[in-house]
Scaffold this motif. Structure first.
Motif, mmCIF file in Angstrom:
data_model
loop_
_atom_site.group_PDB
_atom_site.id
_atom_site.type_symbol
_atom_site.label_atom_id
_atom_site.label_comp_id
_atom_site.label_asym_id
_atom_site.label_seq_id
_atom_site.Cartn_x
_atom_site.Cartn_y
_atom_site.Cartn_z
ATOM 1 N N SER A 5 0.828 -1.200 0.000
ATOM 2 C CA SER A 5 0.000 0.000 0.000
ATOM 3 C C SER A 5 0.863 1.251 0.000
ATOM 4 C CB SER A 5 -0.892 0.036 1.246
ATOM 5 O OG SER A 5 -1.813 -1.013 1.235
ATOM 6 N N LEU A 6 0.268 2.344 -0.432
ATOM 7 C CA LEU A 6 0.890 3.657 -0.363
ATOM 8 C C LEU A 6 0.379 4.337 0.899
ATOM 9 C CD1 LEU A 6 2.391 6.170 -1.508
ATOM 10 C CD2 LEU A 6 0.264 6.731 -2.686
ATOM 11 N N LEU A 7 1.285 4.809 1.735
ATOM 12 C CA LEU A 7 0.914 5.552 2.932
ATOM 13 C C LEU A 7 1.216 7.018 2.681
ATOM 14 C CD1 LEU A 7 0.090 5.786 5.938
ATOM 15 C CD2 LEU A 7 2.500 5.350 6.505
ATOM 16 N N GLU A 8 0.179 7.851 2.736
ATOM 17 C CA GLU A 8 0.350 9.290 2.577
ATOM 18 C C GLU A 8 0.176 9.942 3.943
ATOM 19 O OE1 GLU A 8 -2.391 10.518 -0.474
ATOM 20 O OE2 GLU A 8 -0.985 9.922 -2.042
ATOM 21 N N VAL A 9 1.135 10.788 4.309
ATOM 22 C CA VAL A 9 1.133 11.391 5.637
ATOM 23 C C VAL A 9 1.001 12.903 5.524
ATOM 24 C CG1 VAL A 9 2.446 11.700 7.773
ATOM 25 C CG2 VAL A 9 2.582 9.523 6.530
ATOM 26 N N GLU A 10 -0.020 13.430 6.196
ATOM 27 C CA GLU A 10 -0.206 14.863 6.374
ATOM 28 C C GLU A 10 -0.579 15.049 7.837
ATOM 29 O OE1 GLU A 10 -2.476 17.111 3.436
ATOM 30 O OE2 GLU A 10 -2.557 15.292 2.214
ATOM 31 N N HIS A 11 0.311 15.684 8.607
ATOM 32 C CA HIS A 11 0.053 15.830 10.036
ATOM 33 C C HIS A 11 0.763 17.071 10.568
ATOM 34 C CE1 HIS A 11 -0.243 14.944 14.289
ATOM 35 N NE2 HIS A 11 -1.101 13.986 13.996
ATOM 36 N N PRO A 12 0.031 17.986 11.208
ATOM 37 C CA PRO A 12 0.641 19.240 11.657
ATOM 38 C C PRO A 12 1.552 19.111 12.876
ATOM 39 C CG PRO A 12 -1.650 19.163 12.322
ATOM 40 C CD PRO A 12 -1.410 17.953 11.448
ATOM 41 N N VAL A 27 6.041 5.396 1.176
ATOM 42 C CA VAL A 27 5.521 6.355 2.144
ATOM 43 C C VAL A 27 5.732 7.743 1.551
ATOM 44 C CG1 VAL A 27 5.771 7.318 4.456
ATOM 45 C CG2 VAL A 27 6.037 4.855 4.100
ATOM 46 N N HIS A 28 4.644 8.486 1.411
ATOM 47 C CA HIS A 28 4.722 9.842 0.880
ATOM 48 C C HIS A 28 4.445 10.807 2.026
ATOM 49 C CE1 HIS A 28 3.297 12.983 -2.299
ATOM 50 N NE2 HIS A 28 4.288 13.403 -1.566
ATOM 51 N N LEU A 29 5.488 11.487 2.463
ATOM 52 C CA LEU A 29 5.342 12.493 3.513
ATOM 53 C C LEU A 29 4.964 13.807 2.845
ATOM 54 C CD1 LEU A 29 8.440 11.379 5.512
ATOM 55 C CD2 LEU A 29 6.110 11.397 6.381
ATOM 56 N N LYS A 30 3.676 13.990 2.642
ATOM 57 C CA LYS A 30 3.191 15.160 1.914
ATOM 58 C C LYS A 30 3.404 16.457 2.685
ATOM 59 C CE LYS A 30 -0.391 13.651 -1.150
ATOM 60 N NZ LYS A 30 -1.811 13.755 -1.470
ATOM 61 N N TRP A 31 2.993 16.447 3.958
ATOM 62 C CA TRP A 31 3.030 17.668 4.752
ATOM 63 C C TRP A 31 3.181 17.295 6.215
ATOM 64 C CZ3 TRP A 31 -0.473 20.163 8.241
ATOM 65 C CH2 TRP A 31 -0.208 21.513 8.457
ATOM 66 N N ALA A 32 4.375 17.510 6.745
ATOM 67 C CA ALA A 32 4.664 17.239 8.155
ATOM 68 C C ALA A 32 5.625 18.328 8.631
ATOM 69 C CB ALA A 32 5.257 15.849 8.328
ATOM 70 N N LEU A 38 13.058 10.803 10.877
ATOM 71 C CA LEU A 38 12.444 9.780 10.033
ATOM 72 C C LEU A 38 13.308 8.531 10.105
ATOM 73 C CD1 LEU A 38 10.458 8.750 7.867
ATOM 74 C CD2 LEU A 38 11.951 9.799 6.150
ATOM 75 N N LYS A 39 12.694 7.424 10.541
ATOM 76 C CA LYS A 39 13.392 6.142 10.608
ATOM 77 C C LYS A 39 12.642 5.158 9.730
ATOM 78 C CE LYS A 39 15.100 6.845 15.284
ATOM 79 N NZ LYS A 39 15.109 6.327 16.660
ATOM 80 N N PHE A 40 13.361 4.574 8.797
ATOM 81 C CA PHE A 40 12.755 3.640 7.856
ATOM 82 C C PHE A 40 13.490 2.315 7.985
ATOM 83 C CE2 PHE A 40 9.603 4.321 4.589
ATOM 84 C CZ PHE A 40 9.588 3.090 3.963
ATOM 85 N N ASN A 41 12.824 1.329 8.588
ATOM 86 C CA ASN A 41 13.432 0.032 8.855
ATOM 87 C C ASN A 41 12.867 -1.014 7.904
ATOM 88 O OD1 ASN A 41 14.512 1.441 11.000
ATOM 89 N ND2 ASN A 41 13.097 0.607 12.486
ATOM 90 N N VAL A 42 13.604 -1.363 6.912
ATOM 91 C CA VAL A 42 13.290 -2.405 5.940
ATOM 92 C C VAL A 42 12.266 -1.932 4.910
ATOM 93 C CG1 VAL A 42 12.505 -4.767 5.561
ATOM 94 C CG2 VAL A 42 13.750 -4.217 7.648
ATOM 95 N N PHE A 43 12.674 -1.993 3.658
ATOM 96 C CA PHE A 43 11.734 -1.717 2.580
ATOM 97 C C PHE A 43 11.814 -2.835 1.553
ATOM 98 C CE2 PHE A 43 15.584 0.747 1.776
ATOM 99 C CZ PHE A 43 15.903 0.454 0.462
ATOM 100 N N ARG A 44 10.682 -3.166 0.992
ATOM 101 C CA ARG A 44 10.577 -4.267 0.033
ATOM 102 C C ARG A 44 10.010 -3.777 -1.293
ATOM 103 N NH1 ARG A 44 13.641 -6.471 2.978
ATOM 104 N NH2 ARG A 44 13.140 -8.029 4.518
ATOM 105 N N THR A 45 10.422 -2.627 -1.701
ATOM 106 C CA THR A 45 9.933 -2.059 -2.939
ATOM 107 C C THR A 45 11.073 -1.938 -3.939
ATOM 108 O OG1 THR A 45 8.871 -0.130 -3.928
ATOM 109 C CG2 THR A 45 10.241 0.279 -2.012
ATOM 110 N N LYS A 46 10.734 -1.975 -5.204
ATOM 111 C CA LYS A 46 11.750 -1.816 -6.243
ATOM 112 C C LYS A 46 12.068 -0.349 -6.497
ATOM 113 C CE LYS A 46 10.697 -6.095 -8.615
ATOM 114 N NZ LYS A 46 10.286 -6.752 -9.830
ATOM 115 N N ASP A 47 11.251 0.540 -5.953
ATOM 116 C CA ASP A 47 11.439 1.977 -6.142
ATOM 117 C C ASP A 47 11.900 2.617 -4.835
ATOM 118 O OD1 ASP A 47 10.547 2.007 -8.871
ATOM 119 O OD2 ASP A 47 8.523 1.681 -8.102
ATOM 120 N N ASP A 48 12.008 3.942 -4.826
ATOM 121 C CA ASP A 48 12.368 4.649 -3.602
ATOM 122 C C ASP A 48 11.331 4.343 -2.526
ATOM 123 O OD1 ASP A 48 14.509 5.740 -4.925
ATOM 124 O OD2 ASP A 48 13.574 7.691 -5.242
ATOM 125 N N PRO A 49 11.774 4.057 -1.298
ATOM 126 C CA PRO A 49 10.828 3.672 -0.250
ATOM 127 C C PRO A 49 9.985 4.827 0.278
ATOM 128 C CG PRO A 49 13.051 3.760 0.622
ATOM 129 C CD PRO A 49 13.156 3.968 -0.855
#
Length: 172
Positions: A5-12, A27-32, A38-49
């Motif tokens: 899934s794609l996770l989109e994050v917008e949080h003030p 993970v798309h950090l749209k607006w934070a 930011l800690k990213f532990n393990v990604f299983r995607t062929k593109d940028d995580p």
């Protein structure tokens, strides 16, 4: 939300985000606006995580990953292009390096405020010359820690006596 899934994050108010599962496609950090870590532990995607939108206070990025043959080599200048981080932690957890080497011109806009770099579990074939691409793009680096996959550690503080053009520097 499921696997891939794609996770989109917008949080003030979000100050720290830890992604501890590799089941997300991206993970798309749209607006934070208050995100600093930011800690990213393990990604299983062929593109940028992850993709960074508006994260003006982001200071620390930590990425931990065991790379597979199908993983894309990450270009830090593209992945972190909208930031100016001060702390970078990369844990390779294996012998396969998943960061693509880049030149000073590409890295300087992202790494000009970089002060601390930790490179963990790097293959012994990747000697200190491998880290030069980071050093050249980070003129204000104060501390570099490198831990090889065999547990051997190298800790370099800001004791450079010459800059990369050969000019003598004042001791720190």
């Amino acid at each position: 939300m499921g696997i891939k899934s794609l996770l989109e994050v917008e949080h003030p108010q979000l100050g720290e985000l830890v992604i501890a599962s590799g089941c997300l496609e991206r993970v798309h950090l749209k607006w934070a606006p208050k995100l600093t870590i930011l800690k990213f532990n393990v990604f299983r995607t062929k593109d940028d995580p992850f993709c960074l939108g508006y994260v003006p206070l982001l200071q620390t990025v930590s990425i931990i990953n065991t790379a597979f043959s199908w993983h894309k080599m990450l270009k830090l200048s593209e992945l972190l292009r909208k930031t100016a981080i001060s702390n970078l932690h990369l844990n390779f957890k294996s012998e396969k390096i998943w960061v693509k080497l880049e030149g000073r011109r590409q890295l300087l806009p992202v790494f000009h405020k970089l002060r601390i770099v930790n490179l963990l579990n790097i293959s012994e074939e990747c000697d200190l010359s491998w880290t030069m691409f980071l050093l050249q793009g980070a003129p204000n680096l104060k501390e570099l820690r490198v831990l090889g996959s065999g547990g051997r550690c190298v800790h370099l503080a800001s004791r450079r006596t010459k800059d990369y053009s050969g000019n003598r520097l004042q001791p720190t």
